[in-house]
Design an enzyme around this catalytic site. Sequence first.
Site, short mmCIF file in Angstrom:
data_model
loop_
_atom_site.label_atom_id
_atom_site.label_comp_id
_atom_site.label_asym_id
_atom_site.label_seq_id
_atom_site.Cartn_x
_atom_site.Cartn_y
_atom_site.Cartn_z
N GLU A 311 0.85 -1.21 0.00
CA GLU A 311 0.00 0.00 0.00
C GLU A 311 0.88 1.25 0.00
O GLU A 311 0.60 2.21 -0.72
CB GLU A 311 -0.92 -0.02 1.22
N GLU A 386 10.15 1.55 2.23
CA GLU A 386 8.82 1.52 2.84
C GLU A 386 8.61 0.32 3.75
O GLU A 386 7.82 0.39 4.69
CB GLU A 386 7.74 1.54 1.75
#
Length: 1238
Positions: A311, A386
Amino acid sequence: MGLLALYAWRLLQSVFLTLEVLQQLSRQLRQQLRQWRSLDLPQKTPLHLGIIIASEDAADAGGVAAVVCASAVTGVRYVTLCEASGELARAVPALRAELHARGLEDAQVLTAGEAPVTSSEELAAGALCVRVVTLGSGRDDLVVAAQRVCDRVVSGRLAHDAVDEAAVDSELSANEGFPEPKAHVRCVMRRNTRAMSRVTAALALLQPVSSFMLPTISSRGLNSMRKMGGSMSAVCEAVPAVVAAEPATHPAFDLLRVEMIDEYTIKCATYRHKKSGAELISAQADDDNKVFGIVFRTPVTDSTGVPHILEHSVLCGSEKYTSKEPFVELLKGSLQTFLNAFTYPDRTCYPVASQNTKDFYNLVNVYLDAVLHPRATRDPTVLAQEGWHYELENKDDPLTYKGVVFNEMKGVYSSPDSLMYRAAQQLTFPDNTYAVDSGGDPTAIPSLTFGQFKAFHAAYYHPANSRIFFYGDDNLSTRLELLDSYLQKFNAADATPAASEVKTQPLIRKPRRLVEKYPTEPGSPPTHMVMLNWLMHEEPLSADDELALGVLDHLLMGTPTSALYKPMIESGLGASLMGGGLSDELKQATFSIGLKGVQPADVPKVEALAIETLKKAAEDGFEADAIEASLNTIEFSLREFNTGGYPKGLSLMLGILPRWLYGSGSPTEGLRFEAPLANLKARLAKGERVFEGLLQRMIVDNSHLATVELVPDDTLAEAQKAAEEAELAAVKAKMSDAELEGIIAATKSLKEAQLKEDSEEALKSIPRVGLADLERKVKDYPTVFDTLAGGGELLLHPLPCAGVVYADVLLDITKVPLADMPLVRLFSELLDEVGTSDMNAVAMQRKIGARTGGLSTAMIYEQPTGPGGTVADPLDLVAYLAVRGKATVDKSGDLFSLAHALLTDANLKGGQAKVVELLREKKSNLETAFISSGNSFAGARLAARNTLHGYVGELTQGVTYYEAVKEMLTQAKDDWPTLLGRLDKVRETLLSQEGLIINLTADPDALDAVRPTVDAFAAKLPKTAKADPTAVPWRKAVTLLPAVDEAYAITTQVHYVAAGMRLFEPGTKLDGAFYAVARFLSRGYLWDNVRVVGGAYGGGCSLNPRTGGFAFSSYRDPNVQGTLDIYAKTAEALENAHLTDDALEQAIVGAVGDLDSPMTSEQKGFRALTLHLTGVTTEMRQQYRDEVLGTTRASFKAFAKTLRAKPFKVAIFGAKDAIEAANTARGADEQIAITQLS
């Protein structure tokens, strides 16, 4: 007066039209009604009556026909056209074709001389005739035609004399003599600028509800507003053109179905893309806040957090949009009203929203390319940034983990509450995807490989596994064209969407129990947490059960006096509640209840209390007034549909998703509530024990019970840290020198890539709006000022509110000694918890629920602006205790009566137990918040150093308040008479007409109707307060917090690092351009360094134009001193920034976008109030906006110069060892004072 006459007259009263011609019509109808009184009308004959007002021009004939057609879609069987001008007659063929196209082949369109034939069965079912009349231009024609149609209605009813009345009565007796309406009033007025008297009147038969209350229509829907403690006033309109329009067609899409959702006045067309297999719902709505979302089912089998990391990662560049982070570029310079993404346990959502059409499609394009063609699947550094990576800068340094999601989840796993809810979900769902953590367990995240990461995207991010949603007033064909340009590259045959189906968790016929540990500080109270969790069903819930469960949940947990909430919290077995009752976001609903702050020996007592209370409720049932209150509360919420600042379309999308994802019926059934609500009311009217039956079946007799107990461990945090360090040390020990050099090189390379500026070509790939797309003028909020008894102020905001009155009653609290502000907050939270002299707390809460849409209290304090919009005097402040509520117009008297009772008659004397309970709960909740939201508390400490406004915030919400809570708790237990005397004194000081402000937001006519009630409320208050004349004014009593470097030690794996100063002195005219600069810093330099490189979950800065304060902040940050070093270099970064023309424009656009957030009418009214309290005029706001629009490169240099000249001081919430490590790197005169929070 006969039923028809009474109802017709009340309907005319409700229309609130001011045209002289309608006044004349009213007079004529009054005479006609007198003639009808003698008619022997059947009192239980279903009757439909309504009025449509529209221009009679030929151009509008089709519009009237569309309204009639929409009525037919919602239940009208017969349509009669009675025309004088002949315009509608020419629309009859199109109208008939429309009805037949919608599958209503048996619907009749009749001319003036014809009458529909209805059987007794159709009559009993509420069969409906719609009669439409068009007129010539004369007023007399209008009156004559209206009389003629009324006569036809009466004669039509008398024509049914032969109907078997007994049979009809039998059919209708379940609802006090009347069936639920099957059609809706349509009322619309179109002003004709050429001839105001040229109107079309149309009367439609519409049955009344049993109480003779008028069915009405909210501004968001054309549905009749049912009885909800009163009816919302008639604010009626035709179906908007954007909704009435036919759905678009496209050769690449199959149109599967078209559905009108009357509850929200939207039309939903469902499509399937032929080539890719993607499903789309295209919602047509009269709303310029357009919404797009694409959702993928993303079930997992482990806790590596791959959907969560993905995401984050897909928004880091794509095939078409090649900058490092297009998401951030959009944040910098978009007019977006929502831009985010979120991961559920079984799905990942990517929604955007904007009021600007160009900007909206820019966002849609970037998001579609991001999810379908992300750079992340080709570039492992995205996963490293991330998700996680090894970090090593020097060979002799310890190896560490870094990554945004890794640190985010460390923060989540530091929270005992989060640990409880994670364990509860996994124990409740042991056999499907919910048994693992889709967000990621920090101990499992480092096992995620790039190959697994890529494979997950390939498996689940195919369009065939997606659900796509559009909403708003944009072009319907453009939606399909844009989607096809992305979807045509994919083949449905290449995907296996069945692989992402979420398996149903079978009910387990045996209770299970789990005991786990949670981290605490040494010396903390050894209290436990316990929560009981039921999985409520296997088979999908019906719409009726879903609504009934919502009401049952409110009966059990909706208020502090509800059937389960009250005995649990008042038991004294724990400090505060765990579990929020019903949760229905996943495939199967659960119900959870428990307590935290429980003594070890009391854990079994908590479990027994919960089970016995639920069992007793199922056996004894719920009292009628409790059901009325809960049902009204739920219904009011459904009809009001007040999403605050949240886009309505996004709320609708989230409401559609469960059925859409899990394949349980039509997705749009999740938005419909009229039929389930009618069914529920009918069942209750028959005496059915609806809620008791559900409670017995789904909880009491349900053995699928998962109980989780968390026990404290003051060595756990250190053990977890040691385990991670040992793991990393073992990994490093196995590495060769070459491998270590590789890690060092990779660390350096990643940081260089993260800090490298995007190329001009890459930045130009991001679509943008420009200065030409911006609105130059500020939005104004209509406000009428008036006075109240005793000189108080009345602010009136005439805005469309669908018959709801929003009221704020403000009492000046600056008369109370400053030191007593924590006590004022306790007083405000106590008012609706202790009852009054003639109502106990339970009765009070039920009356609030039954008569209003909600009543609450709050403390409002604002910093007034300085002269001419300059930085304010730091000791200037306005502060109020506010009672805020809402109700339908006809219940506004109840709203103000209840507000008066709370303020003047709250039973403080009998409130000792409740005060102890509230303070225990507050203490527990603050201790939890320190860990989950430490940035807020750090910010409060900074603000309290600069202004009285900030100091009051700290005194009523911060660490200082926490200390006051503990002191008040001791006094409540050991010296109640003294604390009671202090509370009584607060009340005596507050109650006064002096300084009273009442803020009302409602429809214009409603404001007039409510005014006498408001005046009576003000007149009943004491003229003067019993204030202490020796009380010291706040500005003299206050000593602001010292500007020192300080930190509070909490049990956490990550930190909240804040720093700030008063950047601009009082009297300074702060340039609005500096807001654009501060925003640029948050989304540029600080984002890149604190979040991207540093690994914090969030970081930024803020500038307050009224106080002159400036603050840095980070969230879930693995660093302390490193982040402070970044803050210290901010001025230098600004001075050295290479600001292109595009970047400057981007900064301005984003800043202006922040100034224009969409607001509901309620929010506009409250915003106008705060502007009044702060003295901010429209002219000041316009000047500020102009300054933002006029931002130049010189503005950045000027801000940097000011920033460099003012040193900052820090406020940190974090782990003690990390703060101590930071101190070792700081000079002797820069040491951070550490306080242990306990």
